[in-house]
Design a protein around this motif. Structure first.
Motif: not given
Ligand SMILES: NC(=O)c1ccc[n+]([C@@H]2O[C@H](COP(=O)([O-])OP(=O)(O)OC[C@H]3O[C@@H](n4cnc5c(N)ncnc54)[C@H](OP(=O)(O)O)[C@@H]3O)[C@@H](O)[C@H]2O)c1
Length: 252
Positions: A96-97, A102-111, A153-159
């Protein structure tokens, strides 16, 4: 000599194996002689893939890997079907770009759950089967795990975390003869990437930053993954190969 360069009779599980990069990995593995269990949410895409491949060496597990209970289902069903595993490809991923604020904690969890927890849990819970087969794992990371990109940032963190997971597991499990490697693609022509590449200006900007002057094909990635899984790569573990047309070495 010949067995160094194929995957004959290897049992492989590919997450997200119905579309894009995962689909190419599944096809490549089948061509190289493996049996493949594909995990995804939509069965229709699997049935299309199966009719294209025309092989009975492919099967499907329906699961949403962002959910802990579905991960358990995949473990149980794989054990029931094969009670063996040679290759685990942690390919499933989503994004989710957004800007960080702008990220919600639900989006954080999903990614996090989709991209990272699934890889951690599947690797951990398939440990005994992989140890028994002296098997290997390939994690599909991204160049977004190596440097700042506009992916969020969240996608980058997971990768980035997948690359570190690769190193940690490789170090821990080398004594069990389990190899663990990663692959980091730059833009590859898949449904996921098309969501941004369909913007012509963005696409041209991507090409201008890519020395090879094209985006990758899913087969560019699947070739690297297949190599890492072969006996020919027996002394390679803990590594991350960028499949990026030179993107990560392109300074000024
Ligand atoms: N394409 C690129 O440019 C690029 C670049 C760098 C890294 N990557 C990474 O490469 C991997 C594959 O990307 P792609 O571009 O091939 O993606 P894609 O075209 O969106 O395909 C994703 C696959 O994963 C499955 N999937 C998605 N969410 C799932 C979930 N919650 N549970 C189970 N299956 C799920 C999809 O099937 P269903 O929808 O049916 O579940 C599909 O088979 C990802 O990890 C991505 O981050 C891609």
């Amino acid at each position: 000599m010949t067995n160094r360069w194929n995957l004959k009779n290897k049992k492989a599980l590919v997450t997200g194996g119905t579309k894009g990069i995962g689909k190419a990995i599944t096809q490549e593995f089948i061509e190289l002689g493996a049996d493949v269990l594909v995990v995804a949410r939509n069965e229709a895409d699997f049935l299309t893939l199966k009719s294209e491949i025309k092989s009975d060496k492919i099967d499907f597990l329906q699961a949403d890997l962002s959910k802990a209970e579905d991960i358990q289902k995949v473990i149980e069903q794989t054990e029931n079907k094969w009670n063996a595993l040679d290759i685990l490809v942690n390919n499933v991923g989503m994004n989710i770009r957004k800007k960080t604020l702008e990220y919600s904690s639900e989006e954080y969890d999903q990614i996090l759950n989709t991209n990272l927890r699934s890889a951690f849990e599947l690797s951990k819970q398939f440990y005994l089967l992989l140890k028994a087969s002296q098997g290997n794992i390939v994690n599909i990371s991204s160049v977004a795990g190596l440097m700042h990109l506009r992916t969020g940032s969240i996608y980058g963190m997971t990768k980035a975390a997948l690359i570190q997971l690769t190193k940690n597991l490789a170090g821990e499990w080398a004594e069990d003869n389990i190899r663990v490697n990663a692959v980091s693609p730059w833009y590859i022509n898949t449904p996921l990437a098309q969501t941004v590449l369909k913007n012509k200006d963005y696409y041209n900007e991507v090409i201008s930053r890519t020395p090879i002057k094209r985006i990758g094909n899913p087969e560019d990635v699947s070739a690297a993954v297949a190599f890492l899984c072969m006996p020919a790569a027996a002394h390679i573990t803990g590594q991350c190969i960028s499949v990026d047309g030179g993107f990560t070495i392109y300074g000024f």
